[in-house]
Structures are given as C-alpha cells and as structure tokens.
Design a protein around this motif. Structure first.
Motif, PDB file in Angstrom:
ATOM      1  N   GLU A  86      53.713  26.436 -18.632  1.00 42.30           N
ATOM      2  CA  GLU A  86      52.589  25.519 -18.835  1.00 42.30           C
ATOM      3  C   GLU A  86      53.076  24.110 -19.128  1.00 42.30           C
TER       4      GLU A  86
ATOM      5  N   PRO B  82      49.015  31.052 -17.099  1.00 43.94           N
ATOM      6  CA  PRO B  82      48.105  31.980 -17.792  1.00 43.94           C
ATOM      7  C   PRO B  82      48.753  33.328 -18.082  1.00 43.94           C
ATOM      8  N   TRP B  83      49.567  33.817 -17.139  1.00 39.85           N
ATOM      9  CA  TRP B  83      50.227  35.110 -17.372  1.00 39.85           C
ATOM     10  C   TRP B  83      51.202  35.015 -18.539  1.00 39.85           C
TER      11      TRP B  83
ATOM     12  N   ALA C  61      51.094  32.916 -20.957  1.00 44.34           N
ATOM     13  CA  ALA C  61      50.323  32.727 -22.191  1.00 44.34           C
ATOM     14  C   ALA C  61      49.842  34.065 -22.730  1.00 44.34           C
ATOM     15  N   ARG C  62      49.442  34.972 -21.831  1.00 44.07           N
ATOM     16  CA  ARG C  62      49.032  36.316 -22.280  1.00 44.07           C
ATOM     17  C   ARG C  62      50.209  37.069 -22.871  1.00 44.07           C
TER      18      ARG C  62
ATOM     19  N   LEU D 191      50.954  35.739 -26.295  1.00 39.51           N
ATOM     20  CA  LEU D 191      49.989  36.212 -27.288  1.00 39.51           C
ATOM     21  C   LEU D 191      50.328  37.618 -27.752  1.00 39.51           C
TER      22      LEU D 191
ATOM     23  N   VAL E 122      45.214  29.615 -27.891  1.00 40.55           N
ATOM     24  CA  VAL E 122      44.729  29.359 -26.538  1.00 40.55           C
ATOM     25  C   VAL E 122      43.375  30.010 -26.372  1.00 40.55           C
TER      26      VAL E 122
ATOM     27  N   LYS F 100      40.166  31.858 -24.574  1.00 39.65           N
ATOM     28  CA  LYS F 100      40.113  33.108 -23.816  1.00 39.65           C
ATOM     29  C   LYS F 100      40.203  32.857 -22.321  1.00 39.65           C
TER      30      LYS F 100
ATOM     31  N   SER G  78      41.599  30.374 -20.747  1.00 43.50           N
ATOM     32  CA  SER G  78      42.914  29.889 -20.331  1.00 43.50           C
ATOM     33  C   SER G  78      43.902  31.029 -20.146  1.00 43.50           C
ATOM     34  N   LEU G  79      43.563  32.218 -20.661  1.00 43.74           N
ATOM     35  CA  LEU G  79      44.425  33.390 -20.496  1.00 43.74           C
ATOM     36  C   LEU G  79      44.059  34.217 -19.271  1.00 43.74           C
ATOM     37  N   GLN G  80      42.887  34.014 -18.726  1.00 48.54           N
ATOM     38  CA  GLN G  80      42.401  34.902 -17.675  1.00 48.54           C
ATOM     39  C   GLN G  80      43.045  34.590 -16.339  1.00 48.54           C
TER      40      GLN G  80
END
Length: 367
Positions: A60, A124-125, A127-128, A131, A244, A246, A248-250
């Motif tokens: 990111e 996004p991947w 970031a997941r 998390l 982050v 929700k 932005s993670l999808q």
C-alpha cells in the motif's frame, strides 16, 4: 537521435524515480515501522511477526509512493536539463515538448500496471493478512499474562502486572498483583485468583477474585482500601498498525458485486493511484521547465499541486459515498482537472496555440 534522447531522458528521470520512491516510502512507512520496532523491543511482538508485518505494509505504501516519486522525478530530471542548458541546445536541434512527452508517458503507463495491481489487489490482501497477524499478536500478548513469576509492563510502563502461578491449559492465574494509575492516583490490586477475557468492543479484561484494592497518592496517608469478591480490570494492548476500514480490506470483485455508493468510492480510490501517473506527467513537464536566467519554482508548485490533488480526491470520495455525484462520475473529474491544467501550461509555454496536423504530430510543437 530521438531514440538516443529518449533513452537518456528515461535514464535521468528513472534514476530520480527510484531514489525518490525509496525516500517517500521511508517517510510514509516510517511511523508504522517505528511503532512495530517499539513493540518488538518491549517484548509485545515477536521478531518473526515483526518482519511479516513490515512486509505486509509495503504494497500500500509503495502504491502511494510511486506516483509522487514520478511527479518529483520529472521535476528533478527534466529540470536538470534546463538548469544545465541541455534542453535549450536540444530545442535548437528540433527536440520539442512532444519528444519529452512520448517516453515519459510510456514510463507512466508502464508503472501504472504494477501500481494498479498493488492498489487494486495486492494492498487489500496484505492489509487482511496484517490484520490477522495483529490479532494473533494481541492474542499472544494476552497469553503472556500466563507467564508466572514475571513482571509485565503495559501502557508505556504505566501499568505493571505480576502473577505467581499460571495455568496455560485453563488460563487461570493465582496470587495476582497489578499496579496502574487512575485519576492521578496509584492503584494497587492484589488477588488470589484471576483470568483474562475479551469484550465485544475489542478491549481485554482481567477478572480477579478474592482480593484487595488500594487507592492513593504515594507519600500521603490518605489511602482507600477495599476488599472485593470480584474485580474487573480493563486494558488495551498497543495499536501497532493503523486501523483500516472494512471496505479497504475487501477484494475488488466483492466491492463490484456489492455495488453500493461506498463500495464504488473505494474502487475509485484504488484506481486513483495508477490513473494519476500519466496525469502527473502532463503536470510535471511544464513545471520542470525554467528560463536560462531564472530558477524555476517547479518543485514547490509540484508539492502544492500534489497536496491539492490529494484533498480533491478526499472530497470526491466523500461526495461519492454520500451519493452527491453518481458512481460512474467517480473521481475522473479530479484527474481531468489536473491533466487539463498540465496541458494548458504546456500550450501556454509553447506558443499559446495548438496545431492539429495529421497523426497528432502536434507533439513536435516548438519549444
């Protein structure tokens, strides 16, 4: 000759893009890295998790760093040609603005592919994954309470925890001692038994049974002592990564299927990074130009334009979320404004008029 000039220009600008990408990346990620290193140094995060979390923050940050690096790289690279009077010698040989635009736009489009992949899919991947790692690290930190005979520090040293005995199988604690500050007073709590649990809002609670609580100011005799059957102490583990949203993670496909206004706002936010690359080329090229007898303030104007560009993106994203503008309108108006400004500056600097011969040879307009 033109091919040699294109290679020379790309080498000059490419060098600055690489250097500035590293610098901007350090600035953007420096705060996150510092918090992660501090957490690792205090024992709240294992070195293995630290390395993976740092890697997961890079995509990111890299997607954000490359556009501004290209903008400033053109300012430095092309600006040097003007400062050293090379651009004026080239202009006398028939090298006009179009000969700058073609290789720089090709560079921008080449960078748009990896930047688009980073912004739309990879970031996004990661970031997941970050998390998941963060929650795992919090769980490990919570389990660290189950280490008997060890003083543990929380909240920057403001709270200290100690348990004489601990059972990892059942999570039960025995002979617990806690010291923390509350309302400018020192609080000391000791209990025979205890265990930890997590609440719905993400906080953690330490449940103590059969103990005593002492409230007061050190050096003063006015202490309040209370015996309790059950006492609940809330605590939070340090936030190592920025929270982050929700959406932005999808994944991108899930956002498209959902199709709400907020989902499309998130899609356009991700698209802004790759789309801004050719837009910044149009803006940076006239800003990099300077006269032989006067230094250019292109760098200052470029930074100011980037700040305004970022603010306009934020305003546009909010307007999309609130359905003030339709989803198809997106953030394209922001890119068109900046691109139009750059094109207008190019036209102004090169004779105030545009000629449109066949095959778009206007790129060779005089300089």
């Amino acid at each position: 000759m033109l091919r040699i000039f294109s290679r020379y220009l790309l080498q000059e600008v490419g060098f600055w893009v690489i250097v500035l990408t590293g610098i901007v990346l350090l600035v953007l990620a420096g705060g996150i890295f510092g918090r992660l290193l501090a957490a690792a140094g205090s024992g709240e995060l294992s070195p293995e998790v630290l390395g993976r979390l740092i890697l997961f923050t890079l995509p990111e940050q890299l997607a954000l760093a490359l556009p501004i690096a290209l903008l400033l790289g053109i300012i430095f690279g092309v600006g040097r040609l003007y400062r050293d009077h090379e651009a004026f010698a080239l202009a006398g040989s028939g090298v006009g603005p179009g000969h700058y635009l073609r290789p720089l736009l090709a560079l921008a489009l080449a960078l748009a592919i990896p930047v688009g992949a980073l912004s739309l899919v990879v970031a996004p991947w990661t970031a997941r994954q970050a998390l998941v790692l963060r929650e795992s690290g919090e769980q490990e930190a919570s389990l660290s309470l189950l280490q008997p005979g060890r003083f543990l520090s929380f909240q920057g040293g403001e709270a200290v925890f100690y348990a004489e005995k601990a059972d990892r199988g059942t999570g039960r604690l025995e002979d617990v001692l806690i010291r923390f500050r509350q309302d400018d007073q020192d609080v000391l709590v000791r209990a025979r038994r205890g265990w930890t649990r997590r609440t719905a809002d993400g906080a953690r609670e330490l449940v103590l049974e059969d103990g005593w609580r002492y409230d007061g100011v050190p050096g003063q005799a006015a202490y309040r002592i209370a015996h309790f059957e059950t006492h609940v102490a809330r605590y939070r583990l340090p936030q190592m990564l920025p929270k982050v949203g929700k959406r932005s993670l999808q994944p991108l496909a899930q956002l498209v299927r959902a199709g709400s206004a907020a989902d499309w706002a998130e899609i356009h936010r991700r698209l802004a990074a790759p789309v801004s690359l050719p837009v910044f080329v149009l803006l940076a090229l006239p800003l990099a130009r300077s006269s032989p007898r006067r230094r250019s303030n292109g760098l200052l104007w470029a930074v100011l334009a980037y700040v305004v560009f970022g603010n306009l993106l934020g305003i546009g994203k909010t307007a999309l979320e609130q359905q003030v503008v339709p989803a198809w309108f997106g953030l394209w108006w922001v890119h068109l404004i900046v691109a139009g400004l750059g094109a207008a500056l190019l036209i102004y600097q090169n004779g105030h008029t545009l000629r449109w011969p066949s095959r778009l040879s206007w790129f060779g307009m005089r300089s």
